[in-house]
Design a protein around this motif. Sequence first.
Motif, PDB file in Angstrom:
ATOM      1  N   LYS A  95      92.165 152.840   5.889  1.00 11.07           N
ATOM      2  CA  LYS A  95      91.025 152.129   6.472  1.00 11.07           C
ATOM      3  C   LYS A  95      90.795 152.745   7.850  1.00 11.07           C
ATOM      4  O   LYS A  95      91.349 152.299   8.842  1.00 11.07           O
ATOM      5  CB  LYS A  95      91.357 150.645   6.572  1.00 11.07           C
ATOM      6  N   THR A  96      89.995 153.800   7.869  1.00  9.23           N
ATOM      7  CA  THR A  96      89.807 154.551   9.115  1.00  9.23           C
ATOM      8  C   THR A  96      88.549 154.152   9.871  1.00  9.23           C
ATOM      9  O   THR A  96      88.384 154.540  11.014  1.00  9.23           O
ATOM     10  CB  THR A  96      89.749 156.062   8.822  1.00  9.23           C
ATOM     11  N   ASP A  97      87.665 153.380   9.214  1.00 10.05           N
ATOM     12  CA  ASP A  97      86.414 153.016   9.882  1.00 10.05           C
ATOM     13  C   ASP A  97      86.381 151.552  10.308  1.00 10.05           C
ATOM     14  O   ASP A  97      85.369 151.077  10.808  1.00 10.05           O
ATOM     15  CB  ASP A  97      85.208 153.348   9.000  1.00 10.05           C
ATOM     16  N   GLY A  98      87.472 150.820  10.098  1.00  6.39           N
ATOM     17  CA  GLY A  98      87.548 149.432  10.512  1.00  6.39           C
ATOM     18  C   GLY A  98      86.890 148.447   9.563  1.00  6.39           C
ATOM     19  O   GLY A  98      86.941 147.249   9.781  1.00  6.39           O
ATOM     20  N   VAL A  99      86.278 148.928   8.492  1.00  2.00           N
ATOM     21  CA  VAL A  99      85.546 148.045   7.587  1.00  2.00           C
ATOM     22  C   VAL A  99      86.282 147.811   6.277  1.00  2.00           C
ATOM     23  O   VAL A  99      86.335 146.711   5.757  1.00  2.00           O
ATOM     24  CB  VAL A  99      84.134 148.615   7.293  1.00  2.00           C
ATOM     25  N   GLY A 100      86.855 148.827   5.712  1.00  2.79           N
ATOM     26  CA  GLY A 100      87.552 148.749   4.428  1.00  2.79           C
ATOM     27  C   GLY A 100      88.079 150.132   4.101  1.00  2.79           C
ATOM     28  O   GLY A 100      88.114 151.010   4.966  1.00  2.79           O
ATOM     29  N   ILE A 101      88.469 150.338   2.875  1.00  2.90           N
ATOM     30  CA  ILE A 101      88.975 151.656   2.479  1.00  2.90           C
ATOM     31  C   ILE A 101      87.888 152.694   2.717  1.00  2.90           C
ATOM     32  O   ILE A 101      86.762 152.557   2.247  1.00  2.90           O
ATOM     33  CB  ILE A 101      89.444 151.638   1.015  1.00  2.90           C
ATOM     34  N   SER A 102      88.264 153.721   3.465  1.00  3.18           N
ATOM     35  CA  SER A 102      87.281 154.742   3.837  1.00  3.18           C
ATOM     36  C   SER A 102      87.849 156.159   3.770  1.00  3.18           C
ATOM     37  O   SER A 102      87.146 157.118   4.104  1.00  3.18           O
ATOM     38  CB  SER A 102      86.768 154.476   5.250  1.00  3.18           C
ATOM     39  N   HIS A 103      89.098 156.292   3.345  1.00  2.00           N
ATOM     40  CA  HIS A 103      89.697 157.625   3.267  1.00  2.00           C
ATOM     41  C   HIS A 103      90.755 157.630   2.174  1.00  2.00           C
ATOM     42  O   HIS A 103      91.431 156.621   1.945  1.00  2.00           O
ATOM     43  CB  HIS A 103      90.325 158.014   4.610  1.00  2.00           C
ATOM     44  N   VAL A 104      90.896 158.792   1.493  1.00  3.56           N
ATOM     45  CA  VAL A 104      91.846 158.918   0.393  1.00  3.56           C
ATOM     46  C   VAL A 104      92.470 160.304   0.407  1.00  3.56           C
ATOM     47  O   VAL A 104      91.848 161.273   0.844  1.00  3.56           O
ATOM     48  CB  VAL A 104      91.152 158.636  -0.971  1.00  3.56           C
ATOM     49  N   GLY A 105      93.700 160.374  -0.081  1.00  5.35           N
ATOM     50  CA  GLY A 105      94.397 161.649  -0.234  1.00  5.35           C
ATOM     51  C   GLY A 105      95.302 161.598  -1.447  1.00  5.35           C
ATOM     52  O   GLY A 105      95.494 160.540  -2.056  1.00  5.35           O
ATOM     53  N   VAL A 106      95.881 162.746  -1.798  1.00  8.40           N
ATOM     54  CA  VAL A 106      96.805 162.855  -2.929  1.00  8.40           C
ATOM     55  C   VAL A 106      98.220 163.011  -2.386  1.00  8.40           C
ATOM     56  O   VAL A 106      98.502 163.976  -1.668  1.00  8.40           O
ATOM     57  CB  VAL A 106      96.469 164.069  -3.827  1.00  8.40           C
ATOM     58  N   TYR A 107      99.086 162.072  -2.738  1.00  5.40           N
ATOM     59  CA  TYR A 107     100.486 162.138  -2.326  1.00  5.40           C
ATOM     60  C   TYR A 107     101.175 163.258  -3.104  1.00  5.40           C
ATOM     61  O   TYR A 107     100.964 163.407  -4.308  1.00  5.40           O
ATOM     62  CB  TYR A 107     101.176 160.800  -2.596  1.00  5.40           C
ATOM     63  N   VAL A 108     101.983 164.077  -2.408  1.00  4.23           N
ATOM     64  CA  VAL A 108     102.646 165.213  -3.063  1.00  4.23           C
ATOM     65  C   VAL A 108     104.167 165.150  -2.972  1.00  4.23           C
ATOM     66  O   VAL A 108     104.849 166.064  -3.424  1.00  4.23           O
ATOM     67  CB  VAL A 108     102.140 166.568  -2.500  1.00  4.23           C
ATOM     68  N   GLY A 109     104.706 164.070  -2.414  1.00  4.13           N
ATOM     69  CA  GLY A 109     106.154 163.946  -2.278  1.00  4.13           C
ATOM     70  C   GLY A 109     106.606 164.273  -0.869  1.00  4.13           C
ATOM     71  O   GLY A 109     105.848 164.835  -0.064  1.00  4.13           O
ATOM     72  N   GLY A 110     107.831 163.912  -0.562  1.00  2.00           N
ATOM     73  CA  GLY A 110     108.392 164.211   0.750  1.00  2.00           C
ATOM     74  C   GLY A 110     107.655 163.550   1.894  1.00  2.00           C
ATOM     75  O   GLY A 110     107.694 164.038   3.026  1.00  2.00           O
TER      76      GLY A 110
END
Length: 156
Positions: A95-110
């Motif tokens: 939640k980078t914009d203060g409103v709700g989910i606004s960013h996503v990435g792919v977890y790769v471990g570690g």
Amino acid sequence: MKKFFGIALGLALFCSVQVGSVFAETPLSQAVNDGVGAPYKYAGTTKNGFDCSGYTAFVFAKLDIKLPHQSKGQAEVGTTVEKDDLRPGDLVFFKTDGVGISHVGVYVGGGKFYHSATNIGVTVNKLNENYYSKYYVTAKRILSDEQYEAFMSDNQ
């Protein structure tokens, strides 16, 4: 003579590590790495430029999995996963914009995830970095156990 053997041993170890990493490439790592270095582009969905959800949709499309092209929409797909139970291929949301989910990435471990950052493009960061730990919201598992096993194998 000692110096020569030290250099030779170091070179042999370096070469064996490099060769080993080439053979460890999996379909998941190939998909994630394919976009690395691409610039950020609002609404972008190709290596000419990605936004965050365009990049994650691109990665999963390489695995024949269709995702919506919005981080909020992607957060509605899959199964919720606790942060301590993350495995490679899980999507991590912020939640980078203060409103709700606004960013996503792919977890790769570690503790690392790949994403398209607005100021950098496709890059890798750690979940425990101050910024990302502060804005972390949730994670979703998109891959079934069978898909995960297949996409994490280098026997493709």
